[in-house]
Write a protein that holds these residues in place. Structure first.
Motif, PDB file in Angstrom:
ATOM      1  N   GLU A 255       0.832  -1.201   0.000  1.00 29.72           N
ATOM      2  CA  GLU A 255       0.000   0.000   0.000  1.00 29.72           C
ATOM      3  C   GLU A 255       0.871   1.256   0.000  1.00 29.72           C
ATOM      4  O   GLU A 255       0.542   2.257  -0.654  1.00 29.72           O
ATOM      5  CB  GLU A 255      -0.931   0.008   1.211  1.00 29.72           C
ATOM      6  CG  GLU A 255      -2.098  -0.961   1.103  1.00 29.72           C
ATOM      7  CD  GLU A 255      -3.102  -0.805   2.234  1.00 29.72           C
ATOM      8  OE1 GLU A 255      -3.312   0.334   2.688  1.00 29.72           O
ATOM      9  OE2 GLU A 255      -3.665  -1.832   2.673  1.00 29.72           O
ATOM     10  N   ALA A 256       1.980   1.202   0.715  1.00 31.53           N
ATOM     11  CA  ALA A 256       2.876   2.353   0.765  1.00 31.53           C
ATOM     12  C   ALA A 256       3.497   2.621  -0.602  1.00 31.53           C
ATOM     13  O   ALA A 256       3.596   3.775  -1.040  1.00 31.53           O
ATOM     14  CB  ALA A 256       3.970   2.120   1.813  1.00 31.53           C
ATOM     15  N   VAL A 257       3.925   1.557  -1.278  1.00 32.83           N
ATOM     16  CA  VAL A 257       4.498   1.727  -2.614  1.00 32.83           C
ATOM     17  C   VAL A 257       3.467   2.323  -3.567  1.00 32.83           C
ATOM     18  O   VAL A 257       3.751   3.251  -4.323  1.00 32.83           O
ATOM     19  CB  VAL A 257       5.009   0.382  -3.162  1.00 32.83           C
ATOM     20  CG1 VAL A 257       5.515   0.562  -4.592  1.00 32.83           C
ATOM     21  CG2 VAL A 257       6.117  -0.175  -2.284  1.00 32.83           C
ATOM     22  N   CYS A 258       2.260   1.779  -3.530  1.00 34.94           N
ATOM     23  CA  CYS A 258       1.191   2.244  -4.411  1.00 34.94           C
ATOM     24  C   CYS A 258       0.866   3.716  -4.148  1.00 34.94           C
ATOM     25  O   CYS A 258       0.743   4.526  -5.079  1.00 34.94           O
ATOM     26  CB  CYS A 258      -0.053   1.381  -4.223  1.00 34.94           C
ATOM     27  SG  CYS A 258      -1.403   1.751  -5.355  1.00 34.94           S
ATOM     28  N   ALA A 259       0.753   4.071  -2.872  1.00 34.89           N
ATOM     29  CA  ALA A 259       0.455   5.460  -2.517  1.00 34.89           C
ATOM     30  C   ALA A 259       1.539   6.401  -3.024  1.00 34.89           C
ATOM     31  O   ALA A 259       1.255   7.474  -3.567  1.00 34.89           O
ATOM     32  CB  ALA A 259       0.314   5.587  -0.998  1.00 34.89           C
ATOM     33  N   GLY A 260       2.808   6.020  -2.869  1.00 32.89           N
ATOM     34  CA  GLY A 260       3.906   6.857  -3.323  1.00 32.89           C
ATOM     35  C   GLY A 260       3.973   6.953  -4.836  1.00 32.89           C
ATOM     36  O   GLY A 260       4.241   8.026  -5.390  1.00 32.89           O
ATOM     37  N   ALA A 261       3.732   5.832  -5.525  1.00 32.65           N
ATOM     38  CA  ALA A 261       3.796   5.824  -6.986  1.00 32.65           C
ATOM     39  C   ALA A 261       2.708   6.688  -7.601  1.00 32.65           C
ATOM     40  O   ALA A 261       2.916   7.320  -8.644  1.00 32.65           O
ATOM     41  CB  ALA A 261       3.670   4.390  -7.499  1.00 32.65           C
ATOM     42  N   LEU A 262       1.530   6.722  -6.953  1.00 34.41           N
ATOM     43  CA  LEU A 262       0.396   7.480  -7.494  1.00 34.41           C
ATOM     44  C   LEU A 262       0.293   8.875  -6.898  1.00 34.41           C
ATOM     45  O   LEU A 262      -0.513   9.685  -7.372  1.00 34.41           O
ATOM     46  CB  LEU A 262      -0.909   6.716  -7.240  1.00 34.41           C
ATOM     47  CG  LEU A 262      -0.998   5.296  -7.808  1.00 34.41           C
ATOM     48  CD1 LEU A 262      -2.389   4.726  -7.596  1.00 34.41           C
ATOM     49  CD2 LEU A 262      -0.641   5.278  -9.284  1.00 34.41           C
ATOM     50  N   GLY A 263       1.051   9.161  -5.843  1.00 32.89           N
ATOM     51  CA  GLY A 263       0.993  10.474  -5.215  1.00 32.89           C
ATOM     52  C   GLY A 263      -0.299  10.719  -4.461  1.00 32.89           C
ATOM     53  O   GLY A 263      -0.835  11.829  -4.466  1.00 32.89           O
ATOM     54  N   THR A 286      -0.816  14.269  -2.199  1.00 33.76           N
ATOM     55  CA  THR A 286      -0.627  15.526  -2.936  1.00 33.76           C
ATOM     56  C   THR A 286      -1.879  15.917  -3.712  1.00 33.76           C
ATOM     57  O   THR A 286      -1.983  17.053  -4.186  1.00 33.76           O
ATOM     58  CB  THR A 286       0.558  15.402  -3.910  1.00 33.76           C
ATOM     59  OG1 THR A 286       0.331  14.286  -4.792  1.00 33.76           O
ATOM     60  CG2 THR A 286       1.847  15.157  -3.143  1.00 33.76           C
ATOM     61  N   ARG A 287      -2.822  14.975  -3.842  1.00 34.55           N
ATOM     62  CA  ARG A 287      -4.100  15.232  -4.509  1.00 34.55           C
ATOM     63  C   ARG A 287      -5.118  14.224  -3.994  1.00 34.55           C
ATOM     64  O   ARG A 287      -4.755  13.197  -3.418  1.00 34.55           O
ATOM     65  CB  ARG A 287      -3.952  15.099  -6.024  1.00 34.55           C
ATOM     66  CG  ARG A 287      -3.467  13.710  -6.464  1.00 34.55           C
ATOM     67  CD  ARG A 287      -3.449  13.542  -7.964  1.00 34.55           C
ATOM     68  NE  ARG A 287      -2.947  12.217  -8.334  1.00 34.55           N
ATOM     69  CZ  ARG A 287      -3.678  11.117  -8.307  1.00 34.55           C
ATOM     70  NH1 ARG A 287      -4.940  11.166  -7.902  1.00 34.55           N
ATOM     71  NH2 ARG A 287      -3.155   9.962  -8.643  1.00 34.55           N
ATOM     72  N   PRO A 288      -6.419  14.466  -4.218  1.00 36.95           N
ATOM     73  CA  PRO A 288      -7.437  13.507  -3.774  1.00 36.95           C
ATOM     74  C   PRO A 288      -7.364  12.210  -4.583  1.00 36.95           C
ATOM     75  O   PRO A 288      -6.940  12.206  -5.742  1.00 36.95           O
ATOM     76  CB  PRO A 288      -8.760  14.244  -4.057  1.00 36.95           C
ATOM     77  CG  PRO A 288      -8.393  15.675  -4.220  1.00 36.95           C
ATOM     78  CD  PRO A 288      -7.001  15.702  -4.758  1.00 36.95           C
ATOM     79  N   VAL A 289      -7.798  11.103  -3.980  1.00 37.90           N
ATOM     80  CA  VAL A 289      -7.881   9.832  -4.689  1.00 37.90           C
ATOM     81  C   VAL A 289      -9.070   9.897  -5.648  1.00 37.90           C
ATOM     82  O   VAL A 289     -10.155  10.340  -5.275  1.00 37.90           O
ATOM     83  CB  VAL A 289      -8.063   8.661  -3.705  1.00 37.90           C
ATOM     84  CG1 VAL A 289      -8.092   7.337  -4.463  1.00 37.90           C
ATOM     85  CG2 VAL A 289      -6.966   8.666  -2.656  1.00 37.90           C
ATOM     86  N   SER A 290      -8.870   9.466  -6.892  1.00 36.05           N
ATOM     87  CA  SER A 290      -9.939   9.481  -7.884  1.00 36.05           C
ATOM     88  C   SER A 290     -10.142   8.090  -8.459  1.00 36.05           C
ATOM     89  O   SER A 290      -9.321   7.186  -8.231  1.00 36.05           O
ATOM     90  CB  SER A 290      -9.618  10.459  -9.017  1.00 36.05           C
ATOM     91  OG  SER A 290      -8.608   9.932  -9.863  1.00 36.05           O
ATOM     92  N   TRP A 291     -11.214   7.934  -9.233  1.00 43.79           N
ATOM     93  CA  TRP A 291     -11.472   6.619  -9.821  1.00 43.79           C
ATOM     94  C   TRP A 291     -10.406   6.218 -10.825  1.00 43.79           C
ATOM     95  O   TRP A 291     -10.189   5.034 -11.078  1.00 43.79           O
ATOM     96  CB  TRP A 291     -12.851   6.566 -10.464  1.00 43.79           C
ATOM     97  CG  TRP A 291     -13.287   7.776 -11.241  1.00 43.79           C
ATOM     98  CD1 TRP A 291     -13.989   8.846 -10.780  1.00 43.79           C
ATOM     99  CD2 TRP A 291     -13.056   8.039 -12.630  1.00 43.79           C
ATOM    100  NE1 TRP A 291     -14.203   9.762 -11.783  1.00 43.79           N
ATOM    101  CE2 TRP A 291     -13.659   9.293 -12.934  1.00 43.79           C
ATOM    102  CE3 TRP A 291     -12.416   7.350 -13.645  1.00 43.79           C
ATOM    103  CZ2 TRP A 291     -13.627   9.863 -14.209  1.00 43.79           C
ATOM    104  CZ3 TRP A 291     -12.381   7.910 -14.927  1.00 43.79           C
ATOM    105  CH2 TRP A 291     -12.982   9.146 -15.187  1.00 43.79           C
ATOM    106  N   GLU A 292      -9.677   7.177 -11.404  1.00 43.85           N
ATOM    107  CA  GLU A 292      -8.594   6.838 -12.323  1.00 43.85           C
ATOM    108  C   GLU A 292      -7.460   6.094 -11.609  1.00 43.85           C
ATOM    109  O   GLU A 292      -6.723   5.329 -12.232  1.00 43.85           O
ATOM    110  CB  GLU A 292      -8.042   8.112 -12.971  1.00 43.85           C
ATOM    111  CG  GLU A 292      -8.896   8.672 -14.102  1.00 43.85           C
ATOM    112  CD  GLU A 292      -8.850   7.821 -15.358  1.00 43.85           C
ATOM    113  OE1 GLU A 292      -8.059   6.866 -15.382  1.00 43.85           O
ATOM    114  OE2 GLU A 292      -9.595   8.123 -16.302  1.00 43.85           O
ATOM    115  N   ASP A 293      -7.342   6.323 -10.301  1.00 44.52           N
ATOM    116  CA  ASP A 293      -6.290   5.653  -9.546  1.00 44.52           C
ATOM    117  C   ASP A 293      -6.533   4.141  -9.445  1.00 44.52           C
ATOM    118  O   ASP A 293      -5.583   3.382  -9.230  1.00 44.52           O
ATOM    119  CB  ASP A 293      -6.175   6.255  -8.143  1.00 44.52           C
ATOM    120  CG  ASP A 293      -5.643   7.684  -8.176  1.00 44.52           C
ATOM    121  OD1 ASP A 293      -4.631   7.915  -8.855  1.00 44.52           O
ATOM    122  OD2 ASP A 293      -6.260   8.567  -7.537  1.00 44.52           O
TER     123      ASP A 293
END
Length: 327
Positions: A255-263, A286-293
């Motif tokens: 989860e940490a890797v994913c969060a960092g990779a997607l910002g 750095t930005r809200p989570v969106s469905w594109e993530d």
């Protein structure tokens, strides 16, 4: 003969990517789930309803189910290989395919993506409730997307890398042993009133078995983020900083890797069975989570899965060289 399982593992991997898990076909994980339900009912009758009794009951169930699962699958394969090499390879390929869940994870998470893209929040809540354990009826759009991303990130290890590594070491029987432990944890490994003591052994055993695979998964995911043109430096930085921001020693690794990779920022407080559980956050947000993530998380899932297949084949090559040297 012992190294033949690398052929079923590879073919089973691509079968999973091609056809996934059709719901109309019987699946061994559903049989495991039924066995766990029946076993729990029996254990609760055999042991007293006390802390020590529930701990003992859960431990017996947590030992029996994986051992029986591994023994049955191993016995079937042993008999098949003795009858005919091709029959053994065929059955083990089907087993390896059934153990993996790459396409089904993508398919189910993308259902959430589709509902959010259409603007149907109620539908998205319903779809995400099928793949997460938390309460979903009051989640907003960002929370629904975040829950789906977290599930894909966590199951990149649990549903893909970990079972592949176990199959690489011990074929389908060891893969099924792992899958049984993982299924037990998902069914009884809760810290609520019903399972706090009964599910403790299964939860701890799952932590032990996933300790190394979770960290391999995270490192492979960092590499995948680099190959996919994502922020791999951010992925590694957040991994180093936030990989223990979870009650489980393993879940926050990927989860940490994913969060960092997607910002984005993942985790945080969540409701389970009507009760709010405080949790640390993962990532900077750095930005809200969106469905594109959700789609981006699935790209990471697939990239990591292919890298893991390469690792498994390297393991196989090393084992062959060792056996040739011994011989």
């Amino acid at each position: 003969m012992i190294l033949l399982h690398f052929i079923p593992l590879t073919v089973g991997f691509f079968l999973d990517l091609l056809i996934g898990d059709p719901h109309f076909l019987p699946h061994p994980v559903r049989l495991m789930g039924k066995a766990i339900e029946l076993g729990e009912e029996l254990m609760r009758k055999l042991f007293p309803d006390t802390e020590r009794g529930l701990l003992a009951a859960g431990a017996v169930l947590g030992i029996l189910i994986p051992l029986l699962t591994g023994a049955v699958s191993g016995g079937i394969l042993l008999a098949a290989y003795r009858l005919n090499l091709w029959l053994g390879l065929f059955l083990e390929t089907i087993m390896c395919y059934q153990i993996l869940a790459v396409k089904s994870l993508k398919k189910e998470s993308m259902k959430v993506f589709d509902e959010l893209k259409r603007g149907d929040l109620a539908g998205a809540r319903e779809k995400v409730s099928m793949i997460v354990g938390r309460d979903t009826e009051h989640l907003n759009e960002e929370q629904v997307a975040k829950a789906a991303v977290e599930t894909v990130a966590e199951n990149t290890s649990d549903g893909t890398v970990a079972p592949m590594l176990f199959m690489a070491v011990g074929g389908a029987p060891l893969g099924f042993f792992y899958k049984a432990v993982n299924t037990l944890d998902s069914m009884v490994g809760y810290k609520n009133d019903r399972y706090l003591f009964f599910g403790r052994f299964s939860a701890k055993l799952d932590d032990v078995l996933n300790f190394i695979p979770a960290r391999i998964s995270a490192l492979l995911m960092v590499i995948a983020s680099m190959l996919l043109g994502m922020d791999w430096r951010g992925a590694y930085r957040i991994f180093r900083r936030d990989r223990f921001n979870h009650a489980s020693p393993n879940s926050a690794q990927t989860e940490a890797v994913c969060a960092g990779a997607l910002g984005i920022r993942l985790a945080g407080d969540a409701w389970y069975f009507g009760k709010l559980y405080p949790k640390k956050t993962i990532g900077d947000g750095t930005r809200p989570v969106s469905w594109e993530d959700i789609r981006s998380a699935n790209r990471l899932l697939y990239g990591t899965a292919f890298l893991c297949l390469g690792v498994c084949l390297v393991i196989g090559a090393i084992m062959i060289l060792i056996m040739m040297g011994v011989g």
